[in-house]
Design a protein around this motif. Structure first.
Motif, PDB file in Angstrom:
ATOM      1  N   CYS A 129       0.843  -1.200   0.000  1.00  0.00           N
ATOM      2  CA  CYS A 129       0.000   0.000   0.000  1.00  0.00           C
ATOM      3  C   CYS A 129       0.878   1.250   0.000  1.00  0.00           C
ATOM      4  O   CYS A 129       1.835   1.349   0.785  1.00  0.00           O
ATOM      5  CB  CYS A 129      -0.875  -0.015   1.248  1.00  0.00           C
ATOM      6  SG  CYS A 129      -1.933   1.431   1.386  1.00  0.00           S
ATOM      7  N   HIS A 146       0.312   3.991   1.226  1.00  0.00           N
ATOM      8  CA  HIS A 146       0.189   4.776   2.459  1.00  0.00           C
ATOM      9  C   HIS A 146       1.388   4.490   3.360  1.00  0.00           C
ATOM     10  O   HIS A 146       2.317   5.298   3.395  1.00  0.00           O
ATOM     11  CB  HIS A 146      -1.150   4.463   3.154  1.00  0.00           C
ATOM     12  CG  HIS A 146      -1.380   5.270   4.392  1.00  0.00           C
ATOM     13  ND1 HIS A 146      -1.933   4.738   5.526  1.00  0.00           N
ATOM     14  CD2 HIS A 146      -1.117   6.577   4.670  1.00  0.00           C
ATOM     15  CE1 HIS A 146      -2.009   5.692   6.452  1.00  0.00           C
ATOM     16  NE2 HIS A 146      -1.525   6.806   5.950  1.00  0.00           N
ATOM     17  N   VAL A 147       1.403   3.349   4.058  1.00  0.00           N
ATOM     18  CA  VAL A 147       2.586   3.006   4.843  1.00  0.00           C
ATOM     19  C   VAL A 147       3.023   1.559   4.631  1.00  0.00           C
ATOM     20  O   VAL A 147       3.718   0.994   5.465  1.00  0.00           O
ATOM     21  CB  VAL A 147       2.429   3.313   6.353  1.00  0.00           C
ATOM     22  CG1 VAL A 147       2.397   4.807   6.595  1.00  0.00           C
ATOM     23  CG2 VAL A 147       1.208   2.642   6.946  1.00  0.00           C
ATOM     24  N   GLY A 148       2.615   0.965   3.509  1.00  0.00           N
ATOM     25  CA  GLY A 148       3.247  -0.264   3.079  1.00  0.00           C
ATOM     26  C   GLY A 148       2.612  -1.584   3.472  1.00  0.00           C
ATOM     27  O   GLY A 148       3.192  -2.638   3.199  1.00  0.00           O
ATOM     28  N   SER A 149       1.438  -1.576   4.075  1.00  0.00           N
ATOM     29  CA  SER A 149       0.781  -2.851   4.378  1.00  0.00           C
ATOM     30  C   SER A 149       0.428  -3.573   3.079  1.00  0.00           C
ATOM     31  O   SER A 149       0.255  -2.940   2.034  1.00  0.00           O
ATOM     32  CB  SER A 149      -0.494  -2.579   5.184  1.00  0.00           C
ATOM     33  OG  SER A 149      -1.143  -3.798   5.492  1.00  0.00           O
ATOM     34  N   CYS A 155      -6.976  -2.011   1.383  1.00  0.00           N
ATOM     35  CA  CYS A 155      -5.879  -2.186   2.318  1.00  0.00           C
ATOM     36  C   CYS A 155      -6.484  -2.409   3.704  1.00  0.00           C
ATOM     37  O   CYS A 155      -7.238  -1.561   4.192  1.00  0.00           O
ATOM     38  CB  CYS A 155      -4.975  -0.963   2.333  1.00  0.00           C
ATOM     39  SG  CYS A 155      -3.663  -1.131   3.569  1.00  0.00           S
ATOM     40  N   LEU A 167      -5.181  -2.257   6.601  1.00  0.00           N
ATOM     41  CA  LEU A 167      -4.613  -1.550   7.748  1.00  0.00           C
ATOM     42  C   LEU A 167      -5.383  -0.267   8.077  1.00  0.00           C
ATOM     43  O   LEU A 167      -5.751  -0.039   9.223  1.00  0.00           O
ATOM     44  CB  LEU A 167      -3.131  -1.252   7.505  1.00  0.00           C
ATOM     45  CG  LEU A 167      -2.328  -0.834   8.729  1.00  0.00           C
ATOM     46  CD1 LEU A 167      -2.448  -1.856   9.851  1.00  0.00           C
ATOM     47  CD2 LEU A 167      -0.867  -0.617   8.376  1.00  0.00           C
ATOM     48  N   HIS A 168      -5.628   0.585   7.073  1.00  0.00           N
ATOM     49  CA  HIS A 168      -6.349   1.838   7.328  1.00  0.00           C
ATOM     50  C   HIS A 168      -7.510   2.057   6.359  1.00  0.00           C
ATOM     51  O   HIS A 168      -8.102   3.128   6.346  1.00  0.00           O
ATOM     52  CB  HIS A 168      -5.398   3.042   7.245  1.00  0.00           C
ATOM     53  CG  HIS A 168      -4.177   2.919   8.099  1.00  0.00           C
ATOM     54  ND1 HIS A 168      -2.916   2.692   7.572  1.00  0.00           N
ATOM     55  CD2 HIS A 168      -4.026   2.953   9.429  1.00  0.00           C
ATOM     56  CE1 HIS A 168      -2.035   2.612   8.555  1.00  0.00           C
ATOM     57  NE2 HIS A 168      -2.672   2.755   9.695  1.00  0.00           N
ATOM     58  N   GLY A 169      -7.772   1.075   5.501  1.00  0.00           N
ATOM     59  CA  GLY A 169      -8.978   1.138   4.686  1.00  0.00           C
ATOM     60  C   GLY A 169      -8.894   1.853   3.360  1.00  0.00           C
ATOM     61  O   GLY A 169      -9.930   2.083   2.729  1.00  0.00           O
ATOM     62  N   SER A 170      -7.699   2.171   2.900  1.00  0.00           N
ATOM     63  CA  SER A 170      -7.621   2.748   1.551  1.00  0.00           C
ATOM     64  C   SER A 170      -8.154   1.747   0.542  1.00  0.00           C
ATOM     65  O   SER A 170      -8.015   0.535   0.719  1.00  0.00           O
ATOM     66  CB  SER A 170      -6.165   3.075   1.181  1.00  0.00           C
ATOM     67  OG  SER A 170      -5.683   4.153   1.917  1.00  0.00           O
ATOM     68  N   PRO A 177      -6.755   6.798   3.302  1.00  0.00           N
ATOM     69  CA  PRO A 177      -5.682   7.788   3.404  1.00  0.00           C
ATOM     70  C   PRO A 177      -4.572   7.703   2.353  1.00  0.00           C
ATOM     71  O   PRO A 177      -3.772   8.622   2.261  1.00  0.00           O
ATOM     72  CB  PRO A 177      -5.105   7.538   4.799  1.00  0.00           C
ATOM     73  CG  PRO A 177      -5.377   6.094   5.071  1.00  0.00           C
ATOM     74  CD  PRO A 177      -6.699   5.824   4.416  1.00  0.00           C
TER      75      PRO A 177
END
Ligand code: FES
Length: 94
Positions: A39, A41-44, A56, A58-61, A74
């Motif tokens: 991802c 965002h921060v790589g998940s 994603c 982790l934060h729902g993107s 995000p």
């Protein structure tokens, strides 16, 4: 990888040499794409598409499975596409 291994309307994560993974998707029958599943965002690791969207966990993107473009934050940028070529019944990196 065999074309038949990629579920239509979804996809799968494929292990690659060097501990990397690749997301191979078939958003529409006969349309194949590959993305780096990290991802932006921060790589998940993102999930294979479900109900027409890559999510994603982790934060729902969310991302478009045909282009990798970001749909919902995000994340502010899309998934990086990896060239994939169909050769008969197989998919190979282009
Ligand atoms: S790491 Fe994917 S939305 Fe944050």
């Amino acid at each position: 990888m065999a074309v038949s291994a990629v579920p239509s309307g979804s996809g799968l994560l494929v292990d690659m040499p060097g501990n990397a993974q690749l997301l191979v998707v078939q958003p529409r029958s006969g349309e194949f794409r590959a993305f780096n599943p990290a991802c932006p965002h921060v790589g998940s690791l993102v999930n294979p598409p479900a109900a027409g969207v890559i999510t994603c966990p982790l934060h729902g993107s969310t991302f478009d499975p045909s282009s990798g473009a970001v749909r919902e934050a995000p994340a502010t940028s899309g998934l990086t596409e990896v060239a994939l070529v169909r050769s008969g019944d197989d998919l190979v990196l282009g």
